[in-house]
Design a protein around this motif. Structure first.
Motif, PDB file in Angstrom:
ATOM      1  N   GLU A  67       0.982  -1.260   0.077  1.00  0.00           N
ATOM      2  CA  GLU A  67       0.072   0.026  -0.038  1.00  0.00           C
ATOM      3  C   GLU A  67       0.838   1.256   0.109  1.00  0.00           C
ATOM      4  O   GLU A  67       0.614   2.280  -0.731  1.00  0.00           O
ATOM      5  CB  GLU A  67      -0.938  -0.023   1.448  1.00  0.00           C
ATOM      6  CG  GLU A  67      -2.116   1.230   1.266  1.00  0.00           C
ATOM      7  CD  GLU A  67      -2.947   1.001   2.317  1.00  0.00           C
ATOM      8  OE1 GLU A  67      -3.370   2.119   2.889  1.00  0.00           O
ATOM      9  OE2 GLU A  67      -3.283  -0.218   2.947  1.00  0.00           O
ATOM     10  N   LEU A  68       1.921   1.270   0.744  1.00  0.00           N
ATOM     11  CA  LEU A  68       2.977   2.428   0.750  1.00  0.00           C
ATOM     12  C   LEU A  68       3.593   2.589  -0.503  1.00  0.00           C
ATOM     13  O   LEU A  68       3.915   3.493  -0.850  1.00  0.00           O
ATOM     14  CB  LEU A  68       3.684   2.265   2.109  1.00  0.00           C
ATOM     15  CG  LEU A  68       4.895   3.531   2.206  1.00  0.00           C
ATOM     16  CD1 LEU A  68       4.042   4.797   2.228  1.00  0.00           C
ATOM     17  CD2 LEU A  68       5.701   3.449   3.291  1.00  0.00           C
ATOM     18  N   GLU A  69       3.976   1.507  -0.951  1.00  0.00           N
ATOM     19  CA  GLU A  69       4.617   1.434  -2.407  1.00  0.00           C
ATOM     20  C   GLU A  69       3.597   2.085  -3.491  1.00  0.00           C
ATOM     21  O   GLU A  69       4.292   2.858  -4.187  1.00  0.00           O
ATOM     22  CB  GLU A  69       5.009   0.109  -2.636  1.00  0.00           C
ATOM     23  CG  GLU A  69       6.087  -0.679  -2.028  1.00  0.00           C
ATOM     24  CD  GLU A  69       6.552  -1.933  -2.388  1.00  0.00           C
ATOM     25  OE1 GLU A  69       5.925  -2.460  -3.428  1.00  0.00           O
ATOM     26  OE2 GLU A  69       7.588  -2.634  -2.068  1.00  0.00           O
ATOM     27  N   GLU A  70       2.503   1.684  -3.465  1.00  0.00           N
ATOM     28  CA  GLU A  70       1.714   2.509  -4.430  1.00  0.00           C
ATOM     29  C   GLU A  70       1.361   3.802  -3.991  1.00  0.00           C
ATOM     30  O   GLU A  70       1.286   4.742  -4.980  1.00  0.00           O
ATOM     31  CB  GLU A  70       0.190   1.568  -4.059  1.00  0.00           C
ATOM     32  CG  GLU A  70      -0.924   2.190  -5.148  1.00  0.00           C
ATOM     33  CD  GLU A  70      -2.002   1.529  -5.148  1.00  0.00           C
ATOM     34  OE1 GLU A  70      -3.088   2.125  -5.367  1.00  0.00           O
ATOM     35  OE2 GLU A  70      -2.208   0.105  -4.951  1.00  0.00           O
ATOM     36  N   MET A  71       1.405   4.318  -2.782  1.00  0.00           N
ATOM     37  CA  MET A  71       1.153   5.628  -2.545  1.00  0.00           C
ATOM     38  C   MET A  71       2.630   6.450  -3.024  1.00  0.00           C
ATOM     39  O   MET A  71       2.589   7.571  -3.234  1.00  0.00           O
ATOM     40  CB  MET A  71       1.104   5.928  -1.083  1.00  0.00           C
ATOM     41  CG  MET A  71      -0.217   5.539  -0.643  1.00  0.00           C
ATOM     42  SD  MET A  71      -0.863   5.910   1.038  1.00  0.00           S
ATOM     43  CE  MET A  71       0.808   5.806   2.137  1.00  0.00           C
ATOM     44  N   LEU A  72       3.779   5.947  -2.788  1.00  0.00           N
ATOM     45  CA  LEU A  72       5.009   6.417  -3.306  1.00  0.00           C
ATOM     46  C   LEU A  72       5.086   6.522  -4.662  1.00  0.00           C
ATOM     47  O   LEU A  72       5.528   7.557  -5.295  1.00  0.00           O
ATOM     48  CB  LEU A  72       5.993   5.588  -2.906  1.00  0.00           C
ATOM     49  CG  LEU A  72       6.414   5.474  -1.093  1.00  0.00           C
ATOM     50  CD1 LEU A  72       7.337   4.296  -0.738  1.00  0.00           C
ATOM     51  CD2 LEU A  72       7.164   6.993  -0.826  1.00  0.00           C
ATOM     52  N   GLN A  73       4.502   5.451  -5.530  1.00  0.00           N
ATOM     53  CA  GLN A  73       4.515   5.468  -6.969  1.00  0.00           C
ATOM     54  C   GLN A  73       3.650   6.635  -7.369  1.00  0.00           C
ATOM     55  O   GLN A  73       4.098   7.467  -8.332  1.00  0.00           O
ATOM     56  CB  GLN A  73       4.098   4.370  -7.610  1.00  0.00           C
ATOM     57  CG  GLN A  73       5.205   2.942  -7.458  1.00  0.00           C
ATOM     58  CD  GLN A  73       4.567   1.883  -7.655  1.00  0.00           C
ATOM     59  OE1 GLN A  73       3.458   1.676  -8.134  1.00  0.00           O
ATOM     60  NE2 GLN A  73       5.346   0.856  -7.425  1.00  0.00           N
ATOM     61  N   ASP A  74       2.497   6.993  -6.750  1.00  0.00           N
ATOM     62  CA  ASP A  74       1.767   8.027  -7.048  1.00  0.00           C
ATOM     63  C   ASP A  74       2.316   9.318  -6.868  1.00  0.00           C
ATOM     64  O   ASP A  74       2.091  10.248  -7.703  1.00  0.00           O
ATOM     65  CB  ASP A  74       0.319   7.898  -6.430  1.00  0.00           C
ATOM     66  CG  ASP A  74      -0.542   8.951  -6.761  1.00  0.00           C
ATOM     67  OD1 ASP A  74      -0.972   9.196  -7.842  1.00  0.00           O
ATOM     68  OD2 ASP A  74      -1.233   9.785  -5.761  1.00  0.00           O
ATOM     69  N   LEU A  75       3.069   9.543  -5.695  1.00  0.00           N
ATOM     70  CA  LEU A  75       3.751  10.620  -5.265  1.00  0.00           C
ATOM     71  C   LEU A  75       4.768  10.838  -6.508  1.00  0.00           C
ATOM     72  O   LEU A  75       4.979  12.169  -6.830  1.00  0.00           O
ATOM     73  CB  LEU A  75       4.320  10.742  -3.966  1.00  0.00           C
ATOM     74  CG  LEU A  75       4.737  11.869  -3.422  1.00  0.00           C
ATOM     75  CD1 LEU A  75       4.066  13.204  -3.735  1.00  0.00           C
ATOM     76  CD2 LEU A  75       5.333  11.870  -2.093  1.00  0.00           C
ATOM     77  N   TRP A  76       5.463   9.811  -6.818  1.00  0.00           N
ATOM     78  CA  TRP A  76       6.694  10.113  -7.504  1.00  0.00           C
ATOM     79  C   TRP A  76       6.160  10.698  -8.999  1.00  0.00           C
ATOM     80  O   TRP A  76       6.627  11.509  -9.624  1.00  0.00           O
ATOM     81  CB  TRP A  76       7.227   8.719  -7.686  1.00  0.00           C
ATOM     82  CG  TRP A  76       8.445   8.713  -8.734  1.00  0.00           C
ATOM     83  CD1 TRP A  76       8.411   8.560  -9.978  1.00  0.00           C
ATOM     84  CD2 TRP A  76       9.851   9.264  -8.464  1.00  0.00           C
ATOM     85  NE1 TRP A  76       9.735   8.465 -10.629  1.00  0.00           N
ATOM     86  CE2 TRP A  76      10.559   8.913  -9.651  1.00  0.00           C
ATOM     87  CE3 TRP A  76      10.381   9.741  -7.182  1.00  0.00           C
ATOM     88  CZ2 TRP A  76      12.057   9.519  -9.568  1.00  0.00           C
ATOM     89  CZ3 TRP A  76      11.741  10.252  -7.354  1.00  0.00           C
ATOM     90  CH2 TRP A  76      12.308   9.932  -8.314  1.00  0.00           C
TER      91      TRP A  76
END
Length: 80
Positions: A67-76
């Motif tokens: 879930e955090l990886e997905e949020m990080l990808q979105d922010l990136w």
């Protein structure tokens, strides 16, 4: 750490950055991916895109949470 998160919620981003940085500088929290994510959000909110990107990369390296990886990808994506 809690104070830094409260600053994030109150949108006091410079104070949040200062507090989160102090927390991340401690040995106990140096590899806390979520803290890097929140500091990245603060950096992005203060138009410091370079430091936001660095924190996104660091958080991504420290997390195993999908879930955090997905949020990080979105922010990136938003930072480019």
């Amino acid at each position: 750490m809690l104070r830094g998160m409260l600053y994030v919620e109150m949108e006091q981003f410079n104070e949040a950055i200062d507090d989160l940085t102090k927390t991340l500088d401690s040995e106990d929290y140096a590899k806390e991916a979520q803290l890097y994510f929140f500091r990245a959000l603060c950096y992005a909110s203060t138009d410091n895109i370079k430091l936001a990107r660095q924190d996104v990369q660091t958080a991504y390296n420290y997390t195993n949470d999908p879930e955090l990886e997905e949020m990080l990808q979105d922010l990136w994506r938003r930072l480019h």
